[in-house]
Design a protein around this motif. Structure first.
Motif: not given
Length: 161
Positions: A109-119, A134-149
């Motif tokens: 959780x601490x790493x996810x919080x840091x990662x969201x702020x960094x992203x 399409x690539x920009x859309x996938x990038x945004x989705x990937x960043x905004x999710x920022x969750x563990x796989x």
């Protein structure tokens, strides 16, 4: 019952070419880290790090990797990460790259919080790398999710090996 405390190392994969997206898996990163620990610390290092080390998260778009290890073995892991100079590409070749440690945390959780702020801070530069909408859309989705796989983390002895 003994409780093992863990640390999570968040690292960035840096490739020579920023324009290409590489398909790097958890297994490849795990093998590269394990091999480097073996080169630097020998059998002693492998014996210490293998039971508790897993690759918990990898994102191909942001090139972030999260590796979990036991707290007492953190120095073994962080000493080996900067020496990784290439990763196998799956075709018998090597991808020149290195890992840059960005953050060490005590929980996912601490790493996810840091990662969201960094992203959020690096989002504009990441979007400049994209070539299509399409690539920009996938990038945004990937960043905004920022969750563990959702897949199970790869460790030696699991997943049929």
């Amino acid at each position: 019952m003994v409780r093992f405390k863990h640390r999570y190392v968040l690292a960035e994969l840096v490739f020579g070419s920023d324009l290409l997206m590489y398909n790097i898996t958890q297994r490849v990163v795990y093998a590269a880290v394990r091999d480097m620990i073996e080169q630097l610390h020998g059998g002693y290092g492998i014996g210490l790090i293998t039971p508790g080390m897993t690759v918990k998260y990898i994102n191909a778009y942001t090139r972030m990797v999260m590796v979990r290890c036991r707290r007492e073995n953190l120095k073994l892991l962080t000493s080996a990460i900067p020496f990784i100079k290439h990763l196998p590409d799956g075709k018998g070749g090597q991808l020149p790259c290195f890992l840059r440690t960005l953050h060490v945390g005590g929980s996912i959780k601490a790493c996810q919080k840091w990662l969201v702020e960094h992203n959020r801070q690096v989002l504009p530069t990441l979007l400049l790398r994209c070539t299509s909408e399409e690539e920009k859309s996938r990038m945004r989705t990937s960043i905004f999710n920022s969750t563990i796989v959702k897949e199970e983390p790869w460790t030696e002895g699991k997943n049929g090996t």
